[in-house]
Design an enzyme around this catalytic site. Structure first.
Site, PDB file in Angstrom:
ATOM      1  N   ARG A 191       0.813  -1.239   0.000  1.00  0.00           N
ATOM      2  CA  ARG A 191       0.000   0.000   0.000  1.00  0.00           C
ATOM      3  C   ARG A 191       0.836   1.274   0.000  1.00  0.00           C
ATOM      4  NH1 ARG A 191      -2.873  -2.958   4.078  1.00  0.00           N
ATOM      5  NH2 ARG A 191      -4.583  -4.124   3.124  1.00  0.00           N
ATOM      6  N   LYS A 202       1.887  10.982 -12.050  1.00  0.00           N
ATOM      7  CA  LYS A 202       1.081   9.993 -12.776  1.00  0.00           C
ATOM      8  C   LYS A 202       1.898   8.720 -12.961  1.00  0.00           C
ATOM      9  CE  LYS A 202      -2.040  12.836 -15.548  1.00  0.00           C
ATOM     10  NZ  LYS A 202      -2.450  13.172 -16.920  1.00  0.00           N
ATOM     11  N   GLU A 204       8.331  18.314 -26.277  1.00  0.00           N
ATOM     12  CA  GLU A 204       7.661  18.663 -25.020  1.00  0.00           C
ATOM     13  C   GLU A 204       8.264  19.933 -24.419  1.00  0.00           C
ATOM     14  OE1 GLU A 204       4.983  17.222 -23.620  1.00  0.00           O
ATOM     15  OE2 GLU A 204       4.805  15.356 -24.737  1.00  0.00           O
ATOM     16  N   LYS A 221       6.027  22.819 -15.103  1.00  0.00           N
ATOM     17  CA  LYS A 221       5.080  21.729 -14.859  1.00  0.00           C
ATOM     18  C   LYS A 221       4.728  21.647 -13.378  1.00  0.00           C
ATOM     19  CE  LYS A 221       3.642  17.107 -15.871  1.00  0.00           C
ATOM     20  NZ  LYS A 221       3.873  15.811 -16.513  1.00  0.00           N
ATOM     21  N   GLU A 246      -5.758  16.990 -12.329  1.00  0.00           N
ATOM     22  CA  GLU A 246      -6.156  17.299 -13.697  1.00  0.00           C
ATOM     23  C   GLU A 246      -7.639  17.632 -13.832  1.00  0.00           C
ATOM     24  OE1 GLU A 246      -4.344  14.783 -16.602  1.00  0.00           O
ATOM     25  OE2 GLU A 246      -5.423  15.694 -18.252  1.00  0.00           O
ATOM     26  N   ARG A 281      -4.214  21.788 -15.650  1.00  0.00           N
ATOM     27  CA  ARG A 281      -3.285  20.753 -16.082  1.00  0.00           C
ATOM     28  C   ARG A 281      -3.579  20.274 -17.501  1.00  0.00           C
ATOM     29  NH1 ARG A 281      -0.985  15.880 -12.185  1.00  0.00           N
ATOM     30  NH2 ARG A 281       0.275  14.888 -13.772  1.00  0.00           N
ATOM     31  N   ASN A 284      -1.679  19.193 -22.501  1.00  0.00           N
ATOM     32  CA  ASN A 284      -2.004  18.296 -23.617  1.00  0.00           C
ATOM     33  C   ASN A 284      -1.984  18.995 -24.974  1.00  0.00           C
ATOM     34  OD1 ASN A 284      -2.434  15.928 -22.048  1.00  0.00           O
ATOM     35  ND2 ASN A 284      -4.371  16.791 -21.353  1.00  0.00           N
ATOM     36  N   HIS A 287      -1.598  17.020 -28.212  1.00  0.00           N
ATOM     37  CA  HIS A 287      -1.694  15.591 -27.897  1.00  0.00           C
ATOM     38  C   HIS A 287      -2.916  14.915 -28.514  1.00  0.00           C
ATOM     39  CE1 HIS A 287       1.609  16.484 -25.249  1.00  0.00           C
ATOM     40  NE2 HIS A 287       1.653  15.260 -24.769  1.00  0.00           N
ATOM     41  N   HIS A 333      -2.049  11.864 -30.592  1.00  0.00           N
ATOM     42  CA  HIS A 333      -2.503  10.503 -30.284  1.00  0.00           C
ATOM     43  C   HIS A 333      -3.142   9.862 -31.509  1.00  0.00           C
ATOM     44  CE1 HIS A 333      -2.666  11.260 -25.657  1.00  0.00           C
ATOM     45  NE2 HIS A 333      -1.468  10.901 -26.057  1.00  0.00           N
ATOM     46  N   HIS A 386       6.464   9.567 -29.582  1.00  0.00           N
ATOM     47  CA  HIS A 386       5.453  10.425 -28.967  1.00  0.00           C
ATOM     48  C   HIS A 386       5.722  11.909 -29.254  1.00  0.00           C
ATOM     49  CE1 HIS A 386       2.557  11.885 -26.059  1.00  0.00           C
ATOM     50  NE2 HIS A 386       3.503  12.573 -25.452  1.00  0.00           N
TER      51      HIS A 386
END
Lengths: 361, 361
Positions: free
Chosen positions: B120, B142, B184, B226, B236, B240, B244, B247, B251, B264
């Site tokens: 945990r 993340k 980025e 960031k 988010e 935030r 993207n 993106h 994607h 990417h």
């Protein structure tokens, strides 16, 4: 309808306790018309509760998906967890879905961890159907699956949005599982609340005959006591350790005998008598309190000694592997009279061995 | 030695950025003499960095265990995660262990989730070795693994105890991966910081030649930007989302072309030019700013248009599956000049199609 709140800041949530909740659409708040939910249960409970709960939710306009898992502790695994993720992604369920755990501790722990980790966290409602899960796993936010090398080794602290306890679900619970839950109930009286211990002495027969008023009060009081402890110590740094009364001895019994041969609550009951004997030998628990503890456990149908085939020496190697061991000396939760307890460090092995032998006379 | 702090209350942590950090035992604070740590890396990086990092930790008195995972996005799975748990339990590692993620985004994401869920939650240090992971995944908490039915679908928000960025690790990074990281980097300038965009125009050649001072400033500035965004919006819900930019288009390229065929950052670079064209058509981005954006990306070795074999119509089905779609209308991050951006709702498909066609002239 009884309701209490577990106070954890913005993660606070209600626990509702009553008969007939599974037949009442309002029970499953905060679900609303148009929401998507995934109902998760096991193949034993599915035949009893899946259709009623599903139909109540659908009447309230909730879109209900379902997944039925195999029953049993051996299925509290990463592989079965993955079955839940696959079912969620097949629909697919988005971040705004709600997982509903309908079942005992295994379902609650596994579905809670699924909710904690699906898309990094989705809403989760617990509907515990065993007394043990109602008084124990529905409060505290501990979720987990097992690993072949250790129980509950993979998990998260994650709080449900609400807990729905329908007392009627206890009508289908086997007698030994009811007793196993009562061991944890009695534990709360011993470690935290003398008045509740006395109430249990006065009302145990009503609990055993599933009197709804007695059950509702009892479950509510246990949840309140655990909620107070968890609110004060969510991550188990201190006070929360008291909830492990009897568990270090009990885990030794469960491990030595093989999981499933002794129910968790049965092992904890025997372990609490052993801890009480250790406390008596250390001069902090009277003969009278010990007699009352034993009598209440026996009335509940619980063991007050370990398995005949286990000698005191068989306990120690298991107990020394406990997470609470420091520098080769045991730390044990010991009662300080009825209604309070402490974590005590540096207990000598001869006291531990004697406390087990005391239960074998 | 540059160091910044990501401010998240009691979960705040430092990011240290310099050349030679992997050779300095002080880099891996808060690890101390006598601590147990599990170093996790992949089979490509193991031959480059495993022994040096291990020996520096051992010099500092840390007890180092290790696990080497297969390299590649396809191994960011529950099955490979389980390999980490098995290695941890075989020793066994207790709750006081520390996981060290030595690698790019795949290692960081997977080891972060392992740290979030082992017992945990245990301590976690990130040592990112690609420019993309240094400026992106080392801030934000993340963590995730992939499911066969979706990328990053199983994970947690979990913060490291510290991030150690050794700029020397970029010397072994392939040129196209350096460029992918620069996409980025340039994104931060466009969405949040005009001065940083100008700095990039002035110093891009130094970055491409791996000048340590330029790299350290650049990585530090991206992490600062960031960190500000994440501190304001950890889960988010709003701000935030600006991260993207490019993106949603990107994607679509990655998915249509199959993961791994377009890096990417390459897909994001083309996507940012498409978003800039959409913004220009909506009257909120000038021809001059568009030209500066394209020029900087081209100098970095990045594409400014999508794959030749993709028609504008090929993008839409992928883009409509984005998590940001509401009621069948796209929401896109669009620049508002250089240095600021917004999330814009209800963008008509003809604008989207034209913004893609603009890049194909």
């Amino acid at each position: 309808m009884d309701s209490i709140t577990v106070t954890l800041g913005e993660r606070s949530y209600p626990i509702t306790i009553a008969a007939g909740l599974f037949s009442n659409p309002a029970s499953f708040m905060p679900l609303q018309r148009g929401d998507l939910a995934m109902l998760v249960t096991n193949d034993t409970l599915a035949s009893l509760y899946l259709e009623p709960v599903r139909s109540v939710l659908e009447q309230a306009g909730v879109i209900v998906d379902q997944v039925i898992l195999p029953d049993g502790e051996q299925h509290k695994s990463l592989a079965v967890l993955d079955q839940v993720f696959t079912a969620l992604l097949q629909k697919p369920h988005g971040r705004d879905t709600t997982l509903i755990a309908l079942g005992g501790g295994v379902i609650g722990d596994l579905v809670g961890f699924a909710a904690a980790s699906y898309q990094r966290g989705v809403r989760f409602i617990q509907a515990p159907t065993t007394l043990l899960s109602q008084v124990d796993s529905s409060v505290g936010g501990k979720t987990a699956v097992n690993h072949p090398l250790g129980k509950n080794m993979i998990g998260a602290f994650y709080q449900p949005a609400s807990v729905v306890i329908d007392i009627d679900s206890l009508k289908t619970l086997p007698a030994n599982e009811l007793a196993s839950g009562l061991a944890e109930v009695i534990k709360y009286g011993i470690i935290l609340d003398y008045d509740f211990f006395v109430w249990l002495e006065d009302h145990l027969d009503e609990l055993l005959s599933l009197d709804p008023g007695a059950l509702a009060y009892c479950i509510r009081r246990c949840c309140e006591l655990k909620a107070q402890v968890v609110a004060a110590d969510e991550r188990e740094h201190g006070l929360r350790a008291l909830l492990n009364l009897g568990h270090t001895y009990g885990h030794a019994i469960e491990t030595h005998m093989g999981y499933g041969n002794w129910l968790h609550g049965e092992a904890v009951a025997a372990g609490m008598v052993m801890a009480a004997n250790a406390a008596r030998r250390l001069g902090q628990f009277s003969d009278e309190d010990l007699a009352r503890t034993r009598k209440l456990l026996l009335r509940a149908g619980l063991p007050v000694s370990g398995p005949e085939q286990m000698a005191p020496e068989d306990y120690l190697p298991h107990m020394m592997r406990d997470k609470k061991v420091l520098s080769g000396k045991l730390r044990l939760v010991l009662p300080l009279g009825l209604g309070s307890a402490e974590v005590r460090t540096g207990i000598e092995n001869n006291i531990v061995l004697a406390s087990i032998a005391d239960c074998q006379d």
